[in-house]
Design a protein around this motif. Sequence first.
Motif, PDB file in Angstrom:
ATOM      1  N   ASN A 142       0.862  -1.175   0.000  1.00 13.36           N
ATOM      2  CA  ASN A 142       0.000   0.000   0.000  1.00 13.36           C
ATOM      3  C   ASN A 142       0.897   1.222   0.000  1.00 13.36           C
ATOM      4  O   ASN A 142       1.780   1.337   0.853  1.00 13.36           O
ATOM      5  CB  ASN A 142      -0.907   0.010   1.231  1.00 13.36           C
ATOM      6  N   GLU A 157       1.468   5.597  -1.502  1.00 15.53           N
ATOM      7  CA  GLU A 157       0.945   6.823  -2.089  1.00 15.53           C
ATOM      8  C   GLU A 157       2.090   7.650  -2.658  1.00 15.53           C
ATOM      9  O   GLU A 157       3.240   7.530  -2.216  1.00 15.53           O
ATOM     10  CB  GLU A 157       0.188   7.644  -1.043  1.00 15.53           C
ATOM     11  N   ARG A 201      -3.696   0.513  -3.294  1.00 18.11           N
ATOM     12  CA  ARG A 201      -4.330  -0.031  -2.094  1.00 18.11           C
ATOM     13  C   ARG A 201      -4.652  -1.494  -2.345  1.00 18.11           C
ATOM     14  O   ARG A 201      -5.556  -1.838  -3.105  1.00 18.11           O
ATOM     15  CB  ARG A 201      -5.615   0.743  -1.766  1.00 18.11           C
ATOM     16  N   HIS A 203      -5.291  -5.313  -0.362  1.00 14.39           N
ATOM     17  CA  HIS A 203      -5.613  -5.967   0.905  1.00 14.39           C
ATOM     18  C   HIS A 203      -4.954  -7.333   1.023  1.00 14.39           C
ATOM     19  O   HIS A 203      -4.821  -7.865   2.121  1.00 14.39           O
ATOM     20  CB  HIS A 203      -7.123  -6.127   1.050  1.00 14.39           C
ATOM     21  N   CYS A 236      -9.132   6.326  -1.277  1.00 15.09           N
ATOM     22  CA  CYS A 236      -9.224   5.385  -0.164  1.00 15.09           C
ATOM     23  C   CYS A 236     -10.052   6.003   0.961  1.00 15.09           C
ATOM     24  O   CYS A 236      -9.941   7.205   1.244  1.00 15.09           O
ATOM     25  CB  CYS A 236      -7.832   5.030   0.332  1.00 15.09           C
ATOM     26  N   ASN A 285      -7.960   8.012   3.409  1.00 16.84           N
ATOM     27  CA  ASN A 285      -7.113   9.124   2.976  1.00 16.84           C
ATOM     28  C   ASN A 285      -7.073  10.209   4.062  1.00 16.84           C
ATOM     29  O   ASN A 285      -8.083  10.532   4.668  1.00 16.84           O
ATOM     30  CB  ASN A 285      -7.671   9.718   1.676  1.00 16.84           C
ATOM     31  N   TRP A 289      -2.165   6.931   6.110  1.00 13.76           N
ATOM     32  CA  TRP A 289      -2.130   7.684   4.864  1.00 13.76           C
ATOM     33  C   TRP A 289      -2.006   9.174   5.128  1.00 13.76           C
ATOM     34  O   TRP A 289      -2.626   9.702   6.060  1.00 13.76           O
ATOM     35  CB  TRP A 289      -3.422   7.465   4.075  1.00 13.76           C
ATOM     36  N   ALA A 315      -3.608   9.253  -0.887  1.00 17.82           N
ATOM     37  CA  ALA A 315      -4.347   8.020  -1.204  1.00 17.82           C
ATOM     38  C   ALA A 315      -5.551   8.340  -2.070  1.00 17.82           C
ATOM     39  O   ALA A 315      -6.706   7.988  -1.762  1.00 17.82           O
ATOM     40  CB  ALA A 315      -4.757   7.297   0.075  1.00 17.82           C
ATOM     41  N   GLY A 362     -13.097   4.142  -2.493  1.00 16.25           N
ATOM     42  CA  GLY A 362     -12.259   3.214  -3.234  1.00 16.25           C
ATOM     43  C   GLY A 362     -12.518   1.754  -2.915  1.00 16.25           C
ATOM     44  O   GLY A 362     -12.362   0.889  -3.784  1.00 16.25           O
ATOM     45  N   ALA A 363     -12.932   1.450  -1.698  1.00 15.78           N
ATOM     46  CA  ALA A 363     -13.143   0.060  -1.285  1.00 15.78           C
ATOM     47  C   ALA A 363     -14.205  -0.657  -2.101  1.00 15.78           C
ATOM     48  O   ALA A 363     -14.226  -1.889  -2.157  1.00 15.78           O
ATOM     49  CB  ALA A 363     -13.520   0.003   0.198  1.00 15.78           C
ATOM     50  N   TYR A 384     -14.570  -0.004   6.967  1.00 11.14           N
ATOM     51  CA  TYR A 384     -15.027   1.100   6.105  1.00 11.14           C
ATOM     52  C   TYR A 384     -16.412   1.590   6.513  1.00 11.14           C
ATOM     53  O   TYR A 384     -17.335   1.690   5.708  1.00 11.14           O
ATOM     54  CB  TYR A 384     -14.992   0.682   4.635  1.00 11.14           C
TER      55      TYR A 384
END
Length: 569
Positions: free
Chosen positions: A219, A221, A241, A243, A288, A291, A307, A311, A397-398, A423
């Motif tokens: 991960n 930036e 990003r 996981h 993200c 962020n 972050w 991000a 973003g997720a 999230y």
Amino acid sequence: MQRVLIRSIFKLSNQHATKPYLLQQHQQEARINSISCYYCVYSSKRGQQENDGWGKSKRHFISLLTLGIGLGGIGTAYILAKEVSALEKTATNNDTHENWHKERRTDLPTYKQEQITKHDTLEKRVWVTYGVGVYDITEFIPKHPGSDKIMLGAGSAIDPFWHIYQQHNNKEILTLLESYRIGNLDKADEVSTEDMGSPWGNEPKRHPLLKPASERPFNAEPPLSLLAENFLTPNEFFYVRNHLPVPVIDAEGYELDIEIEESDTTRSFTLEEIKKLPKVTVTAAVMCGGNRRSEMTEVKPVKGLSWSGGAVGNAKWSGAKLRDILLAMGVESDEKRHVIFEGCDLDPTSHPYGASIPLSKAMDERGDVILAYEMNGETINRDHGFPLRAIVPGTVGARNVKWLSRIIISDSESSSHWQQNDYKGFSPSTDWDTVDFTKSPAIQAMPVTSAICSPSQGEKVQIVNGCINVKGYAWSGGGRRIVRVDLTSDGGETWHVAELEQEDLPDGRHYGWSLWSAKLPVPSGCKQVEIWSKAVDSAYNTQPESFKYTWNLRGVLSNAYHRVKVEIE
């Protein structure tokens, strides 16, 4: 006595069993991204009831320890300790934290695997092993939102999981894990991961300018100063990003399955079939949910990757409209159902990364949800979802799931950890003792935000005609257009409006970011000034002044004023 070895049996879960494109790799690294770890059968009889020894421990902890069992979304484990005992005195004579779980402690008893296996429920207390250590993690499990995943390792070894989630192998986490230690594993039952290979052996190359927030999973930036230089973020500088390990996919054998639950309808599409559908291009920023988390951490520690403001990235994404495909399959829009996206990236239990969006978003003609195979006019690269990813414009973003494997039209949201137990935002007064993830909706559209890209924190700047040059980005979720960015250098006494660079698109479909710039007046005679930025969107939403009142335990939705202190030359 039988020596137990954890062997890496590479097995696809049921929904991925017909995905041969995932297996087109070198033999040693082929199926790393679909590992399921299976344990040898123990033939010996159960031993007599043992004393768990927990009552002897005087170490007290609050919050949580993420063991990494299928929890790539959260990534790193944390416990906020009330008191940490001096482990050096009791744990080991070896002061290297990487070796603690490899060393036997003479002050603790030895347990056989058959004894440990019995401790697989909260009622019996939950024990796990790591290396030669035996750990009782019972007290922590009820407080942790991912306890269902952690229980997969109950009564057995966490070694294969930490072989994937190597971000746990740092001094802080290993020190805290050692505080749960209650014994040593019998030599005959020692665990090995030597035959598992490296799940990270096929990671793509990245640009050296990307600053890692974690290495495994990767991960990173770009420097914030680069972001305002290009309206479209260069692919190599776009934040990453991940996981889980990046899957290796054979594009020629690739297939995407789309299922409609209520009718049991399933259709598979090759990449070439998707490319033959009408091609659309959408400019969209992807951000993200965490962020700018590092700024919120300054108020109080939060759980997640640290972050800064990098991000996020803005790109032109090209592919097929999901709406067109669903209409052709007979799907009608409604306000109740969901679209579940699943990726080819799998955790050690063969569960994919997953997320979902409302069906109404996918079916909205103005929603512009696409299955993207190009990014800024080039074939999308591996870090960003090759060969196919979901782009859900205006959404966190997720939900823009990469390496798409399956899409499901369902009455329910995705059951994945990243949809249900991550999230999400909470009250500043909610902590890890009181949080209930079922009480908060999953983040979809992100709130309005901005960031100062230049000058950077602590930079020495020159005044020209009483002003300094300032530039940055602003964005709001849900397709809301940025209408204004306000700047101040005197603590909010006076505000100055920046000039905007943005696409000329109708409100509600303004999915790309806006870049902004200004010649900001500064008070005369100052040796140091603090620049503040705040953006306003088309609904006249604006950024809150302070993180103090928007703090949340996961550090998401971090959108307070951005503040940068600079030195005046």
